[in-house]
Scaffold this motif. Structure first.
Motif, PDB file in Angstrom:
ATOM      1  N   LEU A  18       0.922  -1.142  -0.096  1.00 60.26           N
ATOM      2  CA  LEU A  18       0.027  -0.111   0.252  1.00 60.26           C
ATOM      3  C   LEU A  18       0.732   1.297   0.117  1.00 60.26           C
ATOM      4  O   LEU A  18       1.954   1.313   0.813  1.00 60.26           O
ATOM      5  CB  LEU A  18      -0.782  -0.103   1.397  1.00 60.26           C
ATOM      6  CG  LEU A  18      -1.699  -1.216   1.506  1.00 60.26           C
ATOM      7  CD1 LEU A  18      -2.530  -1.005   2.816  1.00 60.26           C
ATOM      8  CD2 LEU A  18      -2.941  -1.194   0.303  1.00 60.26           C
ATOM      9  N   LYS A  19       0.497   2.179  -0.886  1.00 60.84           N
ATOM     10  CA  LYS A  19       1.477   3.270  -0.859  1.00 60.84           C
ATOM     11  C   LYS A  19       0.476   4.432  -1.125  1.00 60.84           C
ATOM     12  O   LYS A  19      -0.630   4.365  -1.474  1.00 60.84           O
ATOM     13  CB  LYS A  19       2.282   3.417  -2.325  1.00 60.84           C
ATOM     14  CG  LYS A  19       3.227   2.251  -2.037  1.00 60.84           C
ATOM     15  CD  LYS A  19       4.497   2.256  -3.149  1.00 60.84           C
ATOM     16  CE  LYS A  19       5.336   1.343  -3.054  1.00 60.84           C
ATOM     17  NZ  LYS A  19       6.385   1.245  -4.092  1.00 60.84           N
ATOM     18  N   LEU A  42       3.099   7.693  -8.092  1.00 60.55           N
ATOM     19  CA  LEU A  42       3.615   6.746  -6.994  1.00 60.55           C
ATOM     20  C   LEU A  42       5.148   7.053  -6.529  1.00 60.55           C
ATOM     21  O   LEU A  42       5.571   6.136  -6.079  1.00 60.55           O
ATOM     22  CB  LEU A  42       3.322   5.285  -7.237  1.00 60.55           C
ATOM     23  CG  LEU A  42       1.803   4.947  -7.526  1.00 60.55           C
ATOM     24  CD1 LEU A  42       1.561   3.545  -8.152  1.00 60.55           C
ATOM     25  CD2 LEU A  42       1.259   4.969  -5.985  1.00 60.55           C
ATOM     26  N   GLY A  43       5.511   7.984  -6.974  1.00 58.16           N
ATOM     27  CA  GLY A  43       6.684   8.356  -6.519  1.00 58.16           C
ATOM     28  C   GLY A  43       7.938   8.257  -7.517  1.00 58.16           C
ATOM     29  O   GLY A  43       8.181   8.921  -8.295  1.00 58.16           O
ATOM     30  N   VAL A  67      -4.298   9.801  -2.485  1.00 54.08           N
ATOM     31  CA  VAL A  67      -5.052   8.401  -2.386  1.00 54.08           C
ATOM     32  C   VAL A  67      -4.246   7.146  -1.743  1.00 54.08           C
ATOM     33  O   VAL A  67      -3.039   7.324  -1.989  1.00 54.08           O
ATOM     34  CB  VAL A  67      -6.116   8.120  -3.728  1.00 54.08           C
ATOM     35  CG1 VAL A  67      -7.030   9.089  -3.988  1.00 54.08           C
ATOM     36  CG2 VAL A  67      -4.745   7.887  -4.840  1.00 54.08           C
ATOM     37  N   ILE A  68      -4.969   6.330  -1.299  1.00 53.60           N
ATOM     38  CA  ILE A  68      -4.273   5.016  -0.942  1.00 53.60           C
ATOM     39  C   ILE A  68      -4.436   4.011  -2.262  1.00 53.60           C
ATOM     40  O   ILE A  68      -5.442   3.831  -2.303  1.00 53.60           O
ATOM     41  CB  ILE A  68      -4.544   4.655   0.447  1.00 53.60           C
ATOM     42  CG1 ILE A  68      -4.838   5.525   1.505  1.00 53.60           C
ATOM     43  CG2 ILE A  68      -3.863   3.304   0.755  1.00 53.60           C
ATOM     44  CD1 ILE A  68      -3.365   6.225   1.988  1.00 53.60           C
ATOM     45  N   VAL A  69      -3.222   3.540  -2.577  1.00 52.82           N
ATOM     46  CA  VAL A  69      -3.388   2.639  -3.692  1.00 52.82           C
ATOM     47  C   VAL A  69      -2.737   1.173  -3.243  1.00 52.82           C
ATOM     48  O   VAL A  69      -1.540   1.151  -2.717  1.00 52.82           O
ATOM     49  CB  VAL A  69      -2.309   3.117  -4.855  1.00 52.82           C
ATOM     50  CG1 VAL A  69      -2.518   2.121  -6.155  1.00 52.82           C
ATOM     51  CG2 VAL A  69      -2.917   4.513  -5.182  1.00 52.82           C
ATOM     52  N   CYS A  70      -3.463   0.141  -3.647  1.00 44.52           N
ATOM     53  CA  CYS A  70      -2.559  -1.073  -3.658  1.00 44.52           C
ATOM     54  C   CYS A  70      -1.960  -1.352  -4.853  1.00 44.52           C
ATOM     55  O   CYS A  70      -2.466  -1.584  -5.963  1.00 44.52           O
ATOM     56  CB  CYS A  70      -3.859  -2.102  -3.504  1.00 44.52           C
ATOM     57  SG  CYS A  70      -3.074  -3.922  -3.433  1.00 44.52           S
ATOM     58  N   THR A  71      -0.330  -1.440  -4.683  1.00 43.21           N
ATOM     59  CA  THR A  71       0.145  -1.466  -6.092  1.00 43.21           C
ATOM     60  C   THR A  71       0.583  -2.529  -6.525  1.00 43.21           C
ATOM     61  O   THR A  71       1.192  -2.931  -7.562  1.00 43.21           O
ATOM     62  CB  THR A  71       1.520  -0.697  -5.605  1.00 43.21           C
ATOM     63  OG1 THR A  71       2.309  -1.367  -4.895  1.00 43.21           O
ATOM     64  CG2 THR A  71       1.218   0.812  -5.266  1.00 43.21           C
ATOM     65  N   GLY A 109       4.239   7.872  -3.337  1.00 38.53           N
ATOM     66  CA  GLY A 109       4.810   6.676  -3.259  1.00 38.53           C
ATOM     67  C   GLY A 109       5.328   6.395  -1.625  1.00 38.53           C
ATOM     68  O   GLY A 109       5.882   5.267  -1.466  1.00 38.53           O
ATOM     69  N   SER A 110       4.976   7.040  -0.820  1.00 34.45           N
ATOM     70  CA  SER A 110       5.188   6.873   0.637  1.00 34.45           C
ATOM     71  C   SER A 110       4.401   5.709   1.075  1.00 34.45           C
ATOM     72  O   SER A 110       3.242   5.245   0.654  1.00 34.45           O
ATOM     73  CB  SER A 110       4.786   7.958   1.586  1.00 34.45           C
ATOM     74  OG  SER A 110       5.562   9.023   1.369  1.00 34.45           O
ATOM     75  N   LYS A 111       5.171   4.646   1.735  1.00 31.83           N
ATOM     76  CA  LYS A 111       4.619   3.351   1.841  1.00 31.83           C
ATOM     77  C   LYS A 111       3.440   3.614   3.188  1.00 31.83           C
ATOM     78  O   LYS A 111       3.790   4.080   4.190  1.00 31.83           O
ATOM     79  CB  LYS A 111       5.769   2.499   2.431  1.00 31.83           C
ATOM     80  CG  LYS A 111       5.242   1.052   2.590  1.00 31.83           C
ATOM     81  CD  LYS A 111       6.035   0.019   2.322  1.00 31.83           C
ATOM     82  CE  LYS A 111       5.692  -1.357   2.759  1.00 31.83           C
ATOM     83  NZ  LYS A 111       4.760  -1.967   1.778  1.00 31.83           N
TER      84      LYS A 111
END
Length: 113
Positions: A18-19, A42-43, A67-71, A109-111
């Motif tokens: 998650l990022k 995502l960075g 937003v929060i993304v499942c990458t 891109g922050s985890k």
């Protein structure tokens, strides 16, 4: 404790990547009434993600939002487009998705941990 959900171990949860992503662009996906095509920073990379939120959000409402993304979700095709991730949302009492975000501005891109 909700017994309807299967418990997972911390090791299993650690497999989900998650990022924080910053929405750079969003548009309606041609041929789909419910899908937005979203470009997310995502960075170290920029991805396109298809999300079934067009009924609830206009493209203009989500551009520049964190937003929060499942990458690390397996890619999924929508016609000719491929989604490379998933935006996370919670459902309100009416079933409307509410995008998950962060309280403070943070580098894309922050985890999430």
């Amino acid at each position: 404790m909700n017994t309807n959900n299967k418990e997972i171990t911390l090791e299993e949860f650690s497999k989900v990547d998650l990022k924080v992503g910053k929405v750079l662009n969003a548009e309606n996906l041609k041929g789909y009434k419910k899908i937005l095509k979203i470009t997310v920073d995502l960075g170290e990379e920029v991805r396109e993600i298809m999300s079934g939120i067009a009924k609830y959000y206009t493209p203009e409402e989500i551009v520049n939002k964190n937003v929060i993304v499942c990458t690390n979700l397996a890619p999924r095709k929508f016609g000719e487009q491929v989604s490379h991730g998933m935006l996370l949302a919670a459902s309100n009492e009416n079933g409307r998705p509410v995008l998950l975000t962060v309280l403070e501005d943070i580098k894309p891109g922050s985890k999430v941990s």
